[in-house]
Design an enzyme around this catalytic site. Sequence first.
Site, PDB file in Angstrom:
ATOM      1  NE  ARG A 176      -3.229  -2.920   0.168  1.00 25.90           N
ATOM      2  CZ  ARG A 176      -3.811  -3.731   1.053  1.00 25.90           C
ATOM      3  NH1 ARG A 176      -3.265  -3.928   2.257  1.00 25.90           N
ATOM      4  NH2 ARG A 176      -4.910  -4.371   0.747  1.00 25.90           N
TER       5      ARG A 176
ATOM      6  CG  HIS B  77      -5.897  -8.735  -1.235  1.00 28.29           C
ATOM      7  ND1 HIS B  77      -6.209  -7.397  -1.214  1.00 28.29           N
ATOM      8  CD2 HIS B  77      -6.606  -9.303  -0.229  1.00 28.29           C
ATOM      9  CE1 HIS B  77      -7.074  -7.165  -0.234  1.00 28.29           C
ATOM     10  NE2 HIS B  77      -7.347  -8.299   0.382  1.00 28.29           N
TER      11      HIS B  77
ATOM     12  CG  PHE C  88      -0.084  -2.419  16.188  1.00 24.80           C
ATOM     13  CD1 PHE C  88      -1.080  -2.919  17.021  1.00 24.80           C
ATOM     14  CD2 PHE C  88       1.244  -2.588  16.589  1.00 24.80           C
ATOM     15  CE1 PHE C  88      -0.771  -3.573  18.219  1.00 24.80           C
ATOM     16  CE2 PHE C  88       1.567  -3.233  17.778  1.00 24.80           C
ATOM     17  CZ  PHE C  88       0.562  -3.727  18.588  1.00 24.80           C
TER      18      PHE C  88
ATOM     19  CG  ASP D  63      -2.625  -6.416  -1.001  1.00 28.85           C
ATOM     20  OD1 ASP D  63      -3.635  -6.261  -1.714  1.00 28.85           O
ATOM     21  OD2 ASP D  63      -2.677  -6.834   0.168  1.00 28.85           O
TER      22      ASP D  63
ATOM     23  CD1 TRP E  84      -3.775  -4.592   8.292  1.00 31.02           C
ATOM     24  CD2 TRP E  84      -2.925  -5.252   6.329  1.00 31.02           C
ATOM     25  NE1 TRP E  84      -3.818  -5.965   8.253  1.00 31.02           N
ATOM     26  CE2 TRP E  84      -3.306  -6.393   7.064  1.00 31.02           C
ATOM     27  CE3 TRP E  84      -2.359  -5.418   5.055  1.00 31.02           C
ATOM     28  CZ2 TRP E  84      -3.131  -7.693   6.567  1.00 31.02           C
ATOM     29  CZ3 TRP E  84      -2.198  -6.712   4.578  1.00 31.02           C
ATOM     30  CH2 TRP E  84      -2.576  -7.832   5.317  1.00 31.02           C
ATOM     31  CB  THR E  85       1.259   0.900   5.026  1.00 35.92           C
ATOM     32  OG1 THR E  85       1.339   0.185   3.780  1.00 35.92           O
ATOM     33  CG2 THR E  85       2.130   0.230   6.054  1.00 35.92           C
TER      34      THR E  85
ATOM     35  CG  ASP F  74      -6.253 -11.394   2.899  1.00 34.08           C
ATOM     36  OD1 ASP F  74      -5.431 -11.856   2.077  1.00 34.08           O
ATOM     37  OD2 ASP F  74      -6.310 -10.184   3.183  1.00 34.08           O
ATOM     38  CD  GLU F  75      -9.939  -8.300   3.159  1.00 34.85           C
ATOM     39  OE1 GLU F  75     -10.598  -7.624   3.952  1.00 34.85           O
ATOM     40  OE2 GLU F  75      -8.877  -7.883   2.616  1.00 34.85           O
TER      41      GLU F  75
END
Length: 532
Positions: free
Chosen positions: A148, A252, A409, A177, A458-459, A316-317
């Site tokens: 990200r 992703h 976080f 991603d 996650w940024t 995921d997702e």
Amino acid sequence: MNIIPKPLSYVDNNDSFQITENTVICLTEINFELEKVATRFKDKIKQISNINLEIKRQIVRSKNTIKIYITKTNLGKEGYKLTIKSDGIVITAEASNGVFYAIQSLYQLLPAEIFGSEFCHKKIVLKCCEITDSPRFSWRGMHLDVSRHFFEVEFIKKYIDYLAILKMNIFHWHLTDDNGWRIEIKKYPRLTEIGAWRASREGIDWRDCKPQQPGEHTTYGGYYTQTEIKEIVQYAKDRFITIVPEIEMPGHSSEVLAAYPNLGCTGGPYTVATGTYWPNNDIFCAGNEKVFTFLENVLNEVIEMFPGKYIHIGGDEANKEEWKKCPKCRKRMQEENLQNVEELQSWFVKRIEKFLNSNDRIMIGWDEILEGGLAPNAVVMSWRGEAGGIQAAKAGNDVVMSPGTHCYFDHYQGDLETEPKAIGGYTTLKKVYSYEPIPSELTPKQAKHILGAQANVWTEWMETPEHVEYMIFPRMCALSEVLWSTADSRDWNDFLIRIKAFIKRLQILGINYCYLALVKKIKNSELNRSFE
Ligand code: ACM
Ligand code: ZN
């Protein structure tokens, strides 16, 4: 005693020991790894005090020594015993890992200036004590999303340093991603030529980013070369940290499809995502054999770069709408007798697991890999709460806990009015500190499958290293204690006393920690940034 994470036992007495020009470091074992640990300690002392310690490869009987013994301790590979007496220091451990952790504790017994790089005028005097220590969990992790936003090698090394100070031992590196592929793969150069770059939308809210427009140049991005990756893996190894690389599949994966559109169900065109859009239907085609050839070739290079036993495959997702429509995917489901797309994802993941296992690696994935049937040897990373982790542990699979409630976080940690923009959530320092990774409904036998826990960073809303530091500190201090110290010894008020000393270390390290996370908990005057 101001050590974080809190040691198993600590007994002090009133004597003290001073490190001087005549102090000698003695090693009982000729061991390259151990010598490196001792040399770095020597270099650190030299840097801040100008004292040049001699390293001897034998135990000398004289006083004024720092003796390091590798011997059976019953404290495990990461445990250690650290004794400071008026005539010297003795470190006993079963492996270099324990010696490294003993030295991390030693640093926290010294003036905070030891964490800096400047000459310190203070004498290096230690209060006498005896510490016996070993970690509660074997997986003490921190994750970092570099897709990200991209972070340079220099910051990745700093991040690893931060883990080491707190005796964390896993760095989960989220390398791929939708928003950018960050690892050089020699066989597929377009992954970094195309997949590592997106149309820049910096400064625009992540959820409002307009996709790349026709003819628009892609200018935001970056990636790590294989040489850089190897250098970072070694850097982490020297600090007893294993890197777990993550290569996302089957969802992703927009950035891969932007580079190699024939690997998707529709054939594209695709673009590297500039933000997050829901739904994101981009997905590897599960019916196309070329996808598995591609993934195995990529994983072969990943395995070559990362010697650790775990490889993370995401999972995921994954939005599986395209799979329902795609003739190749439908054919696969028919041939393999799969009832729905969840079973197709499970089939996909099991196939990748077989490949990884045949290469002597253990597959790990987000808890969605449970849907449609769990791969036999997979480790589950439980992020949508703990339910997935509980289910996996009951089935006899290993688990890493990372529930959004306590371990994300990227969530806010303070007053929403004053905090910088974050993805949402509210995970205070105290909440992290209260986390218990072993769910009460597990039997002791099932609980053994909980390897530990980690925090995820996650940024999307973190564009700079300073912002990442802000989100991880001081919360990582709390997490380190959850993972290292015994459940019985955890005491919030005692932690608040010790964190005051830790804040001083963060200041000397120049880390941009979240100051407001501590206000009201510690008197303002004690948090004064100019602590001198
Ligand atoms: C995740 O947060 N999507 C694993
Ligand atoms: Zn398909």
